[in-house]
Design an enzyme around this catalytic site. Structure first.
Site, short mmCIF file in Angstrom:
data_model
loop_
_atom_site.label_atom_id
_atom_site.label_comp_id
_atom_site.label_asym_id
_atom_site.label_seq_id
_atom_site.Cartn_x
_atom_site.Cartn_y
_atom_site.Cartn_z
N TYR A 1 -28.76 28.78 -47.13
CA TYR A 1 -29.47 29.53 -48.15
C TYR A 1 -29.24 31.03 -47.98
O TYR A 1 -28.68 31.48 -46.98
CB TYR A 1 -30.97 29.21 -48.14
CG TYR A 1 -31.77 29.82 -47.00
CD1 TYR A 1 -31.64 29.35 -45.69
CD2 TYR A 1 -32.64 30.88 -47.21
CE1 TYR A 1 -32.39 29.91 -44.65
CE2 TYR A 1 -33.39 31.44 -46.18
CZ TYR A 1 -33.24 30.96 -44.90
OH TYR A 1 -33.96 31.51 -43.88
N ARG B 1 -22.16 36.97 -46.65
CA ARG B 1 -22.88 36.15 -45.65
C ARG B 1 -23.04 34.71 -46.16
O ARG B 1 -22.97 33.76 -45.36
CB ARG B 1 -24.25 36.77 -45.34
CG ARG B 1 -24.94 36.05 -44.18
CD ARG B 1 -26.19 36.77 -43.72
NE ARG B 1 -27.24 36.74 -44.72
CZ ARG B 1 -28.39 37.39 -44.61
NH1 ARG B 1 -28.65 38.13 -43.54
NH2 ARG B 1 -29.30 37.33 -45.56
N ARG C 1 -27.50 7.59 -47.23
CA ARG C 1 -27.72 8.25 -45.93
C ARG C 1 -26.67 7.83 -44.91
O ARG C 1 -26.54 6.66 -44.57
CB ARG C 1 -29.12 7.94 -45.39
CG ARG C 1 -29.42 8.72 -44.11
CD ARG C 1 -30.79 8.42 -43.54
NE ARG C 1 -31.02 9.22 -42.33
CZ ARG C 1 -30.57 8.88 -41.12
NH1 ARG C 1 -29.89 7.78 -40.95
NH2 ARG C 1 -30.80 9.68 -40.08
N HIS D 1 -24.56 10.19 -41.60
CA HIS D 1 -24.35 11.54 -41.06
C HIS D 1 -23.02 12.14 -41.53
O HIS D 1 -22.94 13.34 -41.79
CB HIS D 1 -24.37 11.52 -39.52
CG HIS D 1 -25.74 11.31 -38.95
ND1 HIS D 1 -26.48 10.18 -39.16
CD2 HIS D 1 -26.51 12.11 -38.17
CE1 HIS D 1 -27.64 10.27 -38.54
NE2 HIS D 1 -27.69 11.44 -37.92
N LYS E 1 -27.04 30.81 -41.95
CA LYS E 1 -28.38 30.81 -42.56
C LYS E 1 -28.68 29.40 -43.07
O LYS E 1 -28.60 29.11 -44.27
CB LYS E 1 -28.46 31.87 -43.68
CG LYS E 1 -29.88 32.41 -43.89
CD LYS E 1 -29.84 33.72 -44.67
CE LYS E 1 -31.20 34.17 -45.17
NZ LYS E 1 -32.29 34.25 -44.21
N GLU F 1 -33.83 38.07 -32.00
CA GLU F 1 -34.33 38.55 -33.29
C GLU F 1 -35.75 38.04 -33.46
O GLU F 1 -36.36 37.54 -32.51
CB GLU F 1 -33.41 38.05 -34.42
CG GLU F 1 -33.29 36.53 -34.47
CD GLU F 1 -32.38 36.04 -35.59
OE1 GLU F 1 -32.14 36.76 -36.55
OE2 GLU F 1 -31.93 34.88 -35.48
N LEU G 1 -29.10 36.02 -36.76
CA LEU G 1 -28.62 36.15 -38.14
C LEU G 1 -28.16 37.59 -38.36
O LEU G 1 -28.90 38.53 -38.02
CB LEU G 1 -29.74 35.82 -39.12
CG LEU G 1 -29.26 35.80 -40.57
CD1 LEU G 1 -28.51 34.51 -40.86
CD2 LEU G 1 -30.40 35.97 -41.54
N1 PDD Z 1 -35.14 35.85 -43.53
N2 PDD Z 1 -33.22 36.75 -38.93
C1 PDD Z 1 -33.74 35.64 -39.46
C2 PDD Z 1 -33.89 34.42 -38.61
C3 PDD Z 1 -34.14 35.63 -40.82
O1 PDD Z 1 -34.65 34.50 -41.36
C4 PDD Z 1 -34.01 36.82 -41.60
C5 PDD Z 1 -34.40 36.89 -43.03
C6 PDD Z 1 -33.47 37.96 -40.98
C7 PDD Z 1 -33.27 39.26 -41.73
O2 PDD Z 1 -32.13 39.20 -42.55
P1 PDD Z 1 -32.05 40.05 -43.91
O3 PDD Z 1 -32.25 41.48 -43.53
O4 PDD Z 1 -30.69 39.77 -44.43
O5 PDD Z 1 -33.17 39.56 -44.81
C8 PDD Z 1 -33.07 37.89 -39.64
C9 PDD Z 1 -35.38 35.72 -44.93
C10 PDD Z 1 -35.99 36.89 -45.58
C11 PDD Z 1 -36.12 34.41 -45.17
O6 PDD Z 1 -35.74 33.43 -44.55
O7 PDD Z 1 -37.04 34.38 -46.00
#
Ligand code: PDD
Length: 290
Positions: free
Chosen positions: A30, A49, A97, A99, A144, A176, A200
């Site tokens: 996502y 990304r 289903r 894998h 992501k 993070e 991320l």
């Molecule tokens: N999340 N690290 C993680 C694990 C995140 O889920 C996010 C953002 C960030 C920050 O990335 P960015 O600056 O590109 O938003 C770092 C989004 C907002 C979410 O999952 O809702």
């Protein structure tokens, strides 16, 4: 109004089959893209990304960047509010289903929009509290992925104690937040953990480092130890939906003097100026390469 597999519809009418691999396996990725004054912010970077995440799970990108831009703009136009955040979600589609990847199955593509509200003013004035926890996620945090169970559990630890975020530590070093990137300030130097497969690559993180470089703010990109987090003068949190926020309480101890510091104040002001440049239509990263 949302977009699902080629059609726009009210979210209440949107349905996906129970055999969707997003539902069964969390097999998808996502993006979250802010739009200010109805213009997607740093779109080119978010689409880069998105491609990185798709490559990470070996799923073909269903659209060109120009097609994504067009689709996202249509979703923005069909929803209320000048400032919105777009949630874009792609799964490996619907299949019996198993894998193993299904063959010749179209992906499920979903986009929704929600109002984008700035962080509450009182949190910017007084700062927010965070806790720390061991980072027990997988080692492809640069993807992501929609499979967010570890992030959900880690974030809930913060919610349980009325904190806004859980700051993650792996092998003694900062990675993070559960849903954000984290910076530390020590002796007027902005410290950022280096991008790796353990975090991320935040789009807001990049904006902050670009603003630091352009404004001659001393900064270093390097590993940050747990001790350095605990002795920080300031801790800053960034994400597309929270922009930049000061963390003034960590595990119930004051960060620095317990108030948002000078680095936060400067970077927050620079971020707001940068957003204004974007709204006027000439910020870097918006549509380059599209
Ligand atoms: N999340 N690290 C993680 C694990 C995140 O889920 C996010 C953002 C960030 C920050 O990335 P960015 O600056 O590109 O938003 C770092 C989004 C907002 C979410 O999952 O809702």
């Amino acid at each position: 109004m949302i977009y699902l597999n080629g059609k726009f519809m009210p979210i209440e009418e949107a349905c996906i089959p129970v055999l969707d691999r997003g539902f069964i396996f969390g097999d998808g990725i996502y993006e979250v893209i802010p739009a200010y004054s109805r213009k997607p912010f740093r779109l080119a970077k978010h689409l880069d990304r998105l491609q990185h995440s798709l490559d990470g799970i070996r799923l073909q990108n269903p659209f060109s960047n120009a097609e994504w831009k067009n689709l996202l703009e249509q979703v923005i136009a069909k929803n209320d509010g000048e400032d919105q955040y777009l949630y874009l979600h792609i799964t490996r589609g619907v299949a019996k289903r198993d894998h193993a990847f299904p063959v010749n199955v179209p992906p499920t593509i979903f986009i929704m929009s929600n109002p984008l509200l700035p962080p509450p003013a009182e949190l910017l004035v007084s700062g927010a509290s965070a806790i720390t926890a061991i980072d027990n996620r997988w080692i492809r945090c640069d993807v992501k992925a929609i499979s967010l169970l570890p992030n959900v559990l880690l974030r809930q630890l913060a919610v349980d104690v009325h904190a806004i975020e859980t700051i993650l530590i792996r092998d003694g070093f900062l990675t993070e937040g559960a849903a954000s990137n984290i910076f530390v300030v020590k002796d007027k130097v902005l410290l950022a953990p280096p991008k790796s497969h353990l975090m991320l690559p935040g789009i807001t993180y990049d904006v902050i480092l670009e603003l630091a470089a352009a404004n001659k703010i001393a900064h270093e990109i390097r590993e940050i130890s747990e001790t350095e987090i605990r002795k920080a003068d300031e801790i800053l949190l960034t994400s597309s939906t929270k922009e930049i926020m000061p963390i003034t309480l960590l595990d119930n101890n004051s960060v620095g003097n317990g108030k948002p510091g000078a680095m936060f104040t400067q970077l927050h002001a620079l971020y707001q100026q940068y957003k204004a440049t974007h709204m006027r239509g000439n910020a870097s990263g918006d549509t380059e390469d599209l």
